[in-house]
Design an enzyme around this catalytic site. Structure first.
Site, PDB file in Angstrom:
ATOM      1  N   ARG A   1       0.838  -1.202   0.000  1.00  0.00           N
ATOM      2  CA  ARG A   1       0.000   0.000   0.000  1.00  0.00           C
ATOM      3  C   ARG A   1       0.872   1.250   0.000  1.00  0.00           C
ATOM      4  O   ARG A   1       0.375   2.359   0.045  1.00  0.00           O
ATOM      5  CB  ARG A   1      -0.893   0.028   1.253  1.00  0.00           C
ATOM      6  CG  ARG A   1      -1.990  -1.006   1.230  1.00  0.00           C
ATOM      7  CD  ARG A   1      -3.141  -0.631   2.165  1.00  0.00           C
ATOM      8  NE  ARG A   1      -4.267  -1.509   1.957  1.00  0.00           N
ATOM      9  CZ  ARG A   1      -4.451  -2.645   2.627  1.00  0.00           C
ATOM     10  NH1 ARG A   1      -3.597  -2.999   3.559  1.00  0.00           N
ATOM     11  NH2 ARG A   1      -5.499  -3.409   2.376  1.00  0.00           N
ATOM     12  N   ASN A   2       2.192   1.043  -0.011  1.00  0.00           N
ATOM     13  CA  ASN A   2       3.136   2.158   0.046  1.00  0.00           C
ATOM     14  C   ASN A   2       3.229   2.806  -1.350  1.00  0.00           C
ATOM     15  O   ASN A   2       3.743   2.231  -2.298  1.00  0.00           O
ATOM     16  CB  ASN A   2       4.491   1.592   0.498  1.00  0.00           C
ATOM     17  CG  ASN A   2       5.564   2.647   0.588  1.00  0.00           C
ATOM     18  OD1 ASN A   2       5.510   3.668  -0.098  1.00  0.00           O
ATOM     19  ND2 ASN A   2       6.543   2.398   1.439  1.00  0.00           N
ATOM     20  N   ARG A   3       2.706   4.044  -1.453  1.00  0.00           N
ATOM     21  CA  ARG A   3       2.627   4.709  -2.756  1.00  0.00           C
ATOM     22  C   ARG A   3       4.010   4.957  -3.364  1.00  0.00           C
ATOM     23  O   ARG A   3       4.203   4.901  -4.562  1.00  0.00           O
ATOM     24  CB  ARG A   3       1.870   6.034  -2.636  1.00  0.00           C
ATOM     25  CG  ARG A   3       0.356   5.842  -2.787  1.00  0.00           C
ATOM     26  CD  ARG A   3      -0.359   7.169  -2.933  1.00  0.00           C
ATOM     27  NE  ARG A   3      -0.160   7.985  -1.752  1.00  0.00           N
ATOM     28  CZ  ARG A   3       0.440   9.179  -1.741  1.00  0.00           C
ATOM     29  NH1 ARG A   3       0.871   9.719  -2.856  1.00  0.00           N
ATOM     30  NH2 ARG A   3       0.574   9.847  -0.614  1.00  0.00           N
TER      31      ARG A   3
ATOM     32  N   ASP B   1      10.384  -7.422  -0.195  1.00  0.00           N
ATOM     33  CA  ASP B   1      10.765  -7.058   1.160  1.00  0.00           C
ATOM     34  C   ASP B   1      12.214  -6.621   1.078  1.00  0.00           C
ATOM     35  O   ASP B   1      12.979  -7.161   0.266  1.00  0.00           O
ATOM     36  CB  ASP B   1      10.585  -8.222   2.136  1.00  0.00           C
ATOM     37  CG  ASP B   1      10.575  -7.720   3.575  1.00  0.00           C
ATOM     38  OD1 ASP B   1      10.011  -6.633   3.832  1.00  0.00           O
ATOM     39  OD2 ASP B   1      11.136  -8.390   4.441  1.00  0.00           O
TER      40      ASP B   1
ATOM     41  N   PHE C   1      12.916   7.823   0.453  1.00  0.00           N
ATOM     42  CA  PHE C   1      12.222   7.470   1.696  1.00  0.00           C
ATOM     43  C   PHE C   1      13.161   6.634   2.561  1.00  0.00           C
ATOM     44  O   PHE C   1      14.293   6.322   2.162  1.00  0.00           O
ATOM     45  CB  PHE C   1      10.920   6.699   1.400  1.00  0.00           C
ATOM     46  CG  PHE C   1      11.148   5.329   0.832  1.00  0.00           C
ATOM     47  CD1 PHE C   1      11.466   5.156  -0.505  1.00  0.00           C
ATOM     48  CD2 PHE C   1      11.064   4.187   1.638  1.00  0.00           C
ATOM     49  CE1 PHE C   1      11.690   3.886  -1.026  1.00  0.00           C
ATOM     50  CE2 PHE C   1      11.281   2.907   1.124  1.00  0.00           C
ATOM     51  CZ  PHE C   1      11.600   2.768  -0.218  1.00  0.00           C
ATOM     52  N   GLY C   2      12.689   6.248   3.725  1.00  0.00           N
ATOM     53  CA  GLY C   2      13.450   5.343   4.589  1.00  0.00           C
ATOM     54  C   GLY C   2      14.848   5.873   4.901  1.00  0.00           C
ATOM     55  O   GLY C   2      15.032   7.032   5.273  1.00  0.00           O
ATOM     56  N   TYR C   3      15.828   5.009   4.697  1.00  0.00           N
ATOM     57  CA  TYR C   3      17.215   5.346   5.045  1.00  0.00           C
ATOM     58  C   TYR C   3      17.952   6.059   3.901  1.00  0.00           C
ATOM     59  O   TYR C   3      19.168   6.255   3.986  1.00  0.00           O
ATOM     60  CB  TYR C   3      17.969   4.067   5.438  1.00  0.00           C
ATOM     61  CG  TYR C   3      17.387   3.372   6.654  1.00  0.00           C
ATOM     62  CD1 TYR C   3      17.821   3.664   7.937  1.00  0.00           C
ATOM     63  CD2 TYR C   3      16.376   2.416   6.512  1.00  0.00           C
ATOM     64  CE1 TYR C   3      17.279   3.033   9.046  1.00  0.00           C
ATOM     65  CE2 TYR C   3      15.822   1.780   7.619  1.00  0.00           C
ATOM     66  CZ  TYR C   3      16.279   2.089   8.878  1.00  0.00           C
ATOM     67  OH  TYR C   3      15.733   1.466   9.981  1.00  0.00           O
TER      68      TYR C   3
ATOM     69  N   LYS D   1      18.673   6.774  -8.955  1.00  0.00           N
ATOM     70  CA  LYS D   1      18.435   5.755  -7.911  1.00  0.00           C
ATOM     71  C   LYS D   1      17.759   4.532  -8.525  1.00  0.00           C
ATOM     72  O   LYS D   1      18.106   3.392  -8.208  1.00  0.00           O
ATOM     73  CB  LYS D   1      17.573   6.313  -6.764  1.00  0.00           C
ATOM     74  CG  LYS D   1      17.345   5.244  -5.688  1.00  0.00           C
ATOM     75  CD  LYS D   1      16.393   5.598  -4.561  1.00  0.00           C
ATOM     76  CE  LYS D   1      16.133   4.346  -3.705  1.00  0.00           C
ATOM     77  NZ  LYS D   1      15.036   4.434  -2.766  1.00  0.00           N
TER      78      LYS D   1
ATOM     79  N   ARG E   1      16.437  -2.456  -5.304  1.00  0.00           N
ATOM     80  CA  ARG E   1      15.117  -2.758  -5.857  1.00  0.00           C
ATOM     81  C   ARG E   1      15.193  -2.801  -7.381  1.00  0.00           C
ATOM     82  O   ARG E   1      14.604  -3.677  -8.022  1.00  0.00           O
ATOM     83  CB  ARG E   1      14.099  -1.722  -5.370  1.00  0.00           C
ATOM     84  CG  ARG E   1      12.658  -2.157  -5.565  1.00  0.00           C
ATOM     85  CD  ARG E   1      11.665  -1.308  -4.780  1.00  0.00           C
ATOM     86  NE  ARG E   1      11.852  -1.431  -3.351  1.00  0.00           N
ATOM     87  CZ  ARG E   1      12.444  -0.529  -2.566  1.00  0.00           C
ATOM     88  NH1 ARG E   1      12.852   0.603  -3.072  1.00  0.00           N
ATOM     89  NH2 ARG E   1      12.611  -0.749  -1.292  1.00  0.00           N
TER      90      ARG E   1
HETATM   91  P1  IMP Z   1       9.631  -3.043   3.422  1.00  0.00           P
HETATM   92  O1  IMP Z   1      10.419  -3.636   2.290  1.00  0.00           O
HETATM   93  O2  IMP Z   1       8.458  -2.261   2.980  1.00  0.00           O
HETATM   94  O3  IMP Z   1       9.368  -3.992   4.518  1.00  0.00           O
HETATM   95  O4  IMP Z   1      10.548  -1.909   4.028  1.00  0.00           O
HETATM   96  C1  IMP Z   1      11.718  -2.137   4.656  1.00  0.00           C
HETATM   97  C2  IMP Z   1      12.316  -0.861   5.162  1.00  0.00           C
HETATM   98  O5  IMP Z   1      13.654  -0.855   4.656  1.00  0.00           O
HETATM   99  C3  IMP Z   1      11.693   0.437   4.702  1.00  0.00           C
HETATM  100  O6  IMP Z   1      10.681   0.885   5.553  1.00  0.00           O
HETATM  101  C4  IMP Z   1      12.883   1.366   4.743  1.00  0.00           C
HETATM  102  O7  IMP Z   1      13.090   1.798   6.064  1.00  0.00           O
HETATM  103  C5  IMP Z   1      14.017   0.437   4.348  1.00  0.00           C
HETATM  104  N1  IMP Z   1      14.207   0.509   2.888  1.00  0.00           N
HETATM  105  C6  IMP Z   1      13.926  -0.429   1.968  1.00  0.00           C
HETATM  106  N2  IMP Z   1      14.230   0.004   0.727  1.00  0.00           N
HETATM  107  C7  IMP Z   1      14.691   1.254   0.887  1.00  0.00           C
HETATM  108  C8  IMP Z   1      15.151   2.238  -0.026  1.00  0.00           C
HETATM  109  O8  IMP Z   1      15.182   2.091  -1.268  1.00  0.00           O
HETATM  110  N3  IMP Z   1      15.535   3.394   0.526  1.00  0.00           N
HETATM  111  C9  IMP Z   1      15.517   3.630   1.851  1.00  0.00           C
HETATM  112  N4  IMP Z   1      15.084   2.775   2.737  1.00  0.00           N
HETATM  113  C10 IMP Z   1      14.678   1.577   2.262  1.00  0.00           C
END
Ligand code: IMP
Length: 206
Positions: A8-10, A76, A158-160, A181, A187
């Site tokens: 559901r993550n846009r 994941d 997003f994320g890290y 990226k 990914r």
């Molecule tokens: P999930 O794959 O949605 O379970 O997410 C795993 C977590 O890893 C995310 O919430 C981010 O914190 C981190 N993550 C995964 N892929 C990325 C990315 O491409 N950039 C930054 N953080 C990432």
């Protein structure tokens, strides 16, 4: 052909679409209808309690396939920091707590790496993609090596992303143009393999 992305993550849906567009021939990409869990409100929230990326991705893809009857794809991913023996890894999303924000996760990581010199801040992003359709299950993996820097830089992604500088670059993932990226990320590498697989299926059908 329809496929359902089990998220559901846009941000992820957009990123995955952009990457598929890079790797699939135009005629195949335009013949692909890419749906996501957001299009199926009846699908329950899926708890990611696996010990590995594969377990989580496989669980998500199987549940979404069960509800939709369509080929389903889940990913994941996470960041693995060598100095922390591979943490946060599979718990990257919830590193600082069940409802942690990206900012909280980033701050926790920086705190644990306080005083660690750059040469010991090696890390990698890993992504595992699982495709499920009936009895067929396929796994695709991508890894991008780099380092965790000392403070966040950039506000894309997003994320890290603001903490991660991939090897061979000076910019963090959050400072890079999206299309860069999306060519070098973990990914992107996993999706490239998935795209090759989907192309083969569609070419056989035609
Ligand atoms: P999930 O794959 O949605 O379970 O997410 C795993 C977590 O890893 C995310 O919430 C981010 O914190 C981190 N993550 C995964 N892929 C990325 C990315 O491409 N950039 C930054 N953080 C990432």
């Amino acid at each position: 052909m329809k496929i359902v992305l089990a998220t559901r993550n846009r941000h992820k849906v957009e990123e995955i679409k952009q990457i598929l567009k890079i790797y699939l021939p135009d005629e195949i990409y335009s013949g692909l209808e890419i749906l996501s869990t957001a299009d199926f409100p009846e699908i329950p929230d899926i708890y990611e309690d696996g010990k590995t990326y594969y377990e989580n991705a496989s669980k998500k893809a199987r549940i979404v396939h069960k509800f939709t009857g369509l080929p389903s794809v889940a990913d994941d991913s996470g960041i693995e920091v060598d100095f922390l023996n591979g943490e946060p890894g599979v718990i990257s999303a919830v590193y600082a707590g069940e409802n942690a924000t990206d900012d909280e996760n980033n701050r926790k990581l920086l705190k644990l790496l306080e005083g660690v010199p750059i040469e010991n801040r090696t890390a990698r992003f890993r992504c595992v993609i699982v495709y499920v359709d009936g009895d067929v299950e396929k796994i695709f993996e991508g890894v991008t090596e780099g380092k965790v820097i000392f403070e966040p830089r950039g506000d894309g992604g997003f994320g890290y992303d603001p903490l991660f500088v991939p090897d061979g670059f000076d910019l963090t993932f959050a400072q890079m143009p999206k299309d860069l990226k999306n060519r070098i990320s973990h990914r992107a590498k996993a999706i490239k393999k998935f795209a090759e697989f989907i192309s083969e299926i569609l070419q056989k059908q035609n």
